[in-house]
Scaffold this motif. Sequence first.
Motif, PDB file in Angstrom:
ATOM      1  N   TYR A  23       1.947   3.275  -3.984  1.00 59.52           N
ATOM      2  CA  TYR A  23       1.216   2.754  -5.138  1.00 59.52           C
ATOM      3  C   TYR A  23      -0.200   3.307  -5.143  1.00 59.52           C
ATOM      4  O   TYR A  23      -0.837   3.445  -4.093  1.00 59.52           O
ATOM      5  N   LEU A  24      -0.696   3.610  -6.323  1.00 60.40           N
ATOM      6  CA  LEU A  24      -2.102   3.932  -6.533  1.00 60.40           C
ATOM      7  C   LEU A  24      -2.586   3.133  -7.737  1.00 60.40           C
ATOM      8  O   LEU A  24      -1.856   2.978  -8.726  1.00 60.40           O
ATOM      9  N   ASP A  60      -1.696  11.779  -4.644  1.00 67.29           N
ATOM     10  CA  ASP A  60      -3.079  11.502  -5.033  1.00 67.29           C
ATOM     11  C   ASP A  60      -3.791  12.783  -5.468  1.00 67.29           C
ATOM     12  O   ASP A  60      -4.547  12.784  -6.452  1.00 67.29           O
ATOM     13  N   TYR A 107     -12.673   9.339 -13.937  1.00 70.71           N
ATOM     14  CA  TYR A 107     -12.201   8.057 -13.381  1.00 70.71           C
ATOM     15  C   TYR A 107     -13.331   7.349 -12.646  1.00 70.71           C
ATOM     16  O   TYR A 107     -14.236   7.976 -12.093  1.00 70.71           O
ATOM     17  N   THR A 109       0.817  -1.213   0.000  1.00 73.22           N
ATOM     18  CA  THR A 109       0.000   0.000   0.000  1.00 73.22           C
ATOM     19  C   THR A 109       0.851   1.263   0.000  1.00 73.22           C
ATOM     20  O   THR A 109       0.316   2.363  -0.055  1.00 73.22           O
ATOM     21  N   LEU A 117      -2.522  13.819  -8.885  1.00 78.15           N
ATOM     22  CA  LEU A 117      -3.122  12.980  -9.920  1.00 78.15           C
ATOM     23  C   LEU A 117      -4.544  13.422 -10.235  1.00 78.15           C
ATOM     24  O   LEU A 117      -4.936  13.543 -11.404  1.00 78.15           O
ATOM     25  N   LEU A 118      -5.328  13.683  -9.215  1.00 73.28           N
ATOM     26  CA  LEU A 118      -6.715  14.112  -9.422  1.00 73.28           C
ATOM     27  C   LEU A 118      -6.788  15.448 -10.173  1.00 73.28           C
ATOM     28  O   LEU A 118      -7.646  15.639 -11.043  1.00 73.28           O
ATOM     29  N   LEU A 171     -10.184   5.119  -7.690  1.00 73.87           N
ATOM     30  CA  LEU A 171      -8.797   5.388  -7.339  1.00 73.87           C
ATOM     31  C   LEU A 171      -8.561   4.763  -5.972  1.00 73.87           C
ATOM     32  O   LEU A 171      -9.178   5.169  -4.986  1.00 73.87           O
ATOM     33  N   THR A 172      -7.700   3.772  -5.924  1.00 73.47           N
ATOM     34  CA  THR A 172      -7.477   3.048  -4.672  1.00 73.47           C
ATOM     35  C   THR A 172      -6.007   3.075  -4.294  1.00 73.47           C
ATOM     36  O   THR A 172      -5.119   3.092  -5.154  1.00 73.47           O
ATOM     37  N   LYS A 173      -5.778   3.085  -2.995  1.00 72.41           N
ATOM     38  CA  LYS A 173      -4.420   3.091  -2.484  1.00 72.41           C
ATOM     39  C   LYS A 173      -3.832   1.688  -2.574  1.00 72.41           C
ATOM     40  O   LYS A 173      -4.471   0.714  -2.186  1.00 72.41           O
ATOM     41  N   ASP A 189       1.680  14.275  -1.500  1.00 73.49           N
ATOM     42  CA  ASP A 189       0.300  14.550  -1.904  1.00 73.49           C
ATOM     43  C   ASP A 189       0.060  14.096  -3.344  1.00 73.49           C
ATOM     44  O   ASP A 189      -0.663  14.747  -4.110  1.00 73.49           O
ATOM     45  N   LEU A 200      -5.476   3.231 -10.557  1.00 75.36           N
ATOM     46  CA  LEU A 200      -6.429   4.145 -11.176  1.00 75.36           C
ATOM     47  C   LEU A 200      -7.231   3.412 -12.240  1.00 75.36           C
ATOM     48  O   LEU A 200      -6.661   2.774 -13.127  1.00 75.36           O
TER      49      LEU A 200
END
Length: 306
Positions: A224-225, A271, A285, A221, A274-275, A288-290, A269, A227
């Motif tokens: 990594y993300l 995430d 999208y 975890t 990315l958003l 989006l999960t961690k 930051d 998407l």
Amino acid sequence: MSYLIEARNLSKSFGQKTVLQDLTFSLPAGEPIALIGPNGAGKTTLFSLLCGYLPASRGELKVLGHKPGSSALFGRVSALPQDAMLDPNFSLLTQLSFFGQLQGMSKSTAVAESRRVLSLVDLAANAEQKATALSHGMRKRVAIAQALMGSPELVMLDEPTAGLDPVNALQVRQLIAKLSNEASFIISSHNIFELERLCGTVLYLEHGKLVQQSQVHSAATQGYLTLTLEAGAQTDVLPMLRQLPGVISVSDSQKHEYVLQFDAELAPDFDLTLLMALRQHGWRYRMLTKGQTLEQQLFAVTAKQA
């Protein structure tokens, strides 16, 4: 440190065929443990060795500090085969009480224990029914109740949700999660997504070898993300993602799904970055999960080793 299971150079052969080859691992008690691998990987053979049904050809194996099959493990280890059957001629209470007496319980103690484990699986009201009166999901829960007789410390379950509909499969997962404070579970299954929800440690076998032992909820975890974009996103998504500050690598694991590895110290930051980039480009999208999924963790490693 005392371990639930310890294996050192464990091997098992049948004639000229080697089914398990030089397995070395240590497993602590606690969160459920997943045993994963394709058909023929050696999962059932490993279960049989742990239960003491088969002797090892080479190497060492200890369960709760003892050799499998030792009298010291009597009542402390239980196993549920995938195709465990219930006798259609007897009530649930009669069958479970019989199994309790085989463990050395008195008749009255066996009856009380049978009612206890049926209550654990929410089938106390069905104690006097026969298996033929139950649904497939209910019969599976009775089989799990049988494995819990005598409060064993280690419970091995082979495909506990195989053939169940989503509702019954969820009930079984919730049951295992609830009981994990009372016993350590080893679960063999082909359902990676199910194991990801339940387990803390994974053993991945392939062709009789231990390919990987990993933690499900740890480094996977960190940094990594995953998407998942809406269908119809532009084809230049991948180059844009790779240009984001802090990105180490980006892989498109499947259509519209991307796994981004990033430097969490340089981009704490990430995430939000990315958003904002997705919004700037007008790309919608879905999720989006961690972290990575268990499937991504396992097969990313095996692909590198291939």
